[in-house]
Design an enzyme around this catalytic site. Structure first.
Site, PDB file in Angstrom:
ATOM      1  N   CYS A 121       4.439 -30.027   6.467  1.00  0.00           N
ATOM      2  CA  CYS A 121       3.603 -30.698   7.465  1.00  0.00           C
ATOM      3  C   CYS A 121       2.219 -30.061   7.515  1.00  0.00           C
ATOM      4  CB  CYS A 121       4.277 -30.632   8.835  1.00  0.00           C
ATOM      5  SG  CYS A 121       3.481 -31.657  10.090  1.00  0.00           S
ATOM      6  N   CYS A 122       2.179 -28.734   7.504  1.00  0.00           N
ATOM      7  CA  CYS A 122       0.889 -28.031   7.493  1.00  0.00           C
ATOM      8  C   CYS A 122       0.098 -28.350   6.231  1.00  0.00           C
ATOM      9  CB  CYS A 122       1.109 -26.519   7.592  1.00  0.00           C
ATOM     10  SG  CYS A 122       1.682 -25.927   9.202  1.00  0.00           S
ATOM     11  N   CYS A 205      -1.539 -27.058  16.604  1.00  0.00           N
ATOM     12  CA  CYS A 205      -1.060 -28.378  16.973  1.00  0.00           C
ATOM     13  C   CYS A 205      -0.185 -28.278  18.225  1.00  0.00           C
ATOM     14  CB  CYS A 205      -0.261 -28.984  15.824  1.00  0.00           C
ATOM     15  SG  CYS A 205      -1.264 -29.378  14.368  1.00  0.00           S
ATOM     16  N   CYS A 208       3.598 -27.363  18.067  1.00  0.00           N
ATOM     17  CA  CYS A 208       3.896 -26.083  17.411  1.00  0.00           C
ATOM     18  C   CYS A 208       3.305 -24.886  18.144  1.00  0.00           C
ATOM     19  CB  CYS A 208       3.378 -26.117  15.982  1.00  0.00           C
ATOM     20  SG  CYS A 208       4.126 -27.401  14.963  1.00  0.00           S
ATOM     21  N   CYS A 233       0.092 -20.995   8.067  1.00  0.00           N
ATOM     22  CA  CYS A 233       0.251 -22.412   7.726  1.00  0.00           C
ATOM     23  C   CYS A 233      -0.194 -22.740   6.325  1.00  0.00           C
ATOM     24  CB  CYS A 233      -0.548 -23.262   8.714  1.00  0.00           C
ATOM     25  SG  CYS A 233      -2.298 -22.859   8.743  1.00  0.00           S
TER      26      CYS A 233
END
Length: 238
Positions: A121-122, A205, A208, A233
């Site tokens: 995702c990162c 985010c 997170c 990340c």
């Protein structure tokens, strides 16, 4: 990327690493000009650097990554920083097709399932847009500090960034404490993310990030379900 410019700065790494944050930025902006860019995450550190760089060169280059999952408070400080400093902030977004494909395959909150998923995702939301923008420059300025976490305790003020093709990576606040940063922001009346007033010490985010509890490290609120040694990340080559 201007290799001769990188070589010129690299030849003086030892002396540059001894300079104060302001003097370092003054020296490098003088040498590199528009080849140097600030990666502005709207953190306390990055609004500090915005203030410093604006005082040296009001037309300095800066960008921010909009992952699509930021807190409303982050967007608010983004607007306030742009207004206060008349900042031409380049906003980078992830590739829409890549986001849609990832979410379709693994779900909107895939990052809770595994470190592998979180890093994917990162990669999609942050690392790919970062790589895209950094390809236009020879050096980038970051708000990394040694005190922030075990993964950053060896950060130098000026480094060769092997993860991004050997460009320069500038961390002017590497030896600053969180208290120093907060004092600087307060003294300069610098706009900042109001989540810091609610116990947050490192803001990424929304899904997170959480507030930090008493006795926890600064970045304990980032990916709080993970081991501290994995809490990067990929933006900084980890």
């Amino acid at each position: 990327m201007n290799q001769s410019l990188i070589d010129k700065v690299s030849a003086n790494l030892e002396s540059l690493n001894q300079l104060s944050a302001e003097d370092l930025l003054k020296e490098l902006l003088s040498i590199m000009g528009n080849e140097l860019v600030l990666a502005n995450s709207l953190s306390l550190e990055d609004v500090t650097l915005t203030h410093m760089m604006h005082a040296i060169d009001p037309k300095f280059k800066a960008f921010a990554l909009d992952t699509g999952r930021l807190n409303p408070e982050t967007y608010m400080v983004m607007d306030r920083i742009q207004e206060k400093y008349s900042l031409d902030l380049e906003i980078l977004f992830p590739n829409n097709d890549a986001v849609e494909s990832m979410v379709k395959e693994k779900g909107i909150n895939l990052f809770y399932e595994s470190i592998e998923n979180r890093k994917q995702c990162c990669q999609v939301r942050k690392v790919e847009p970062l790589n895209r923008v950094l390809s236009k420059y020879s050096g980038w300025v970051c708000g990394l500090r040694q005190e922030q976490s075990p993964t950053r305790d060896q950060v130098a003020k000026v480094e060769i960034d092997s993860a991004h093709g050997g460009m320069l990576k500038i961390n002017p606040l590497a030896d600053w404490t969180l208290s120093q940063v907060k004092d600087y922001v307060k003294a300069g009346s610098i706009p900042y993310n109001k989540l810091y007033d609610n116990g947050y010490q490192s803001i990424g985010c929304a899904p997170c990030t959480r507030a930090v509890k008493d006795g926890e490290s600064e970045r304990a609120g980032r990916w709080s379900w993970e081991n501290p040694d994995s809490k990067e990340c990929g933006l900084h080559g980890k």
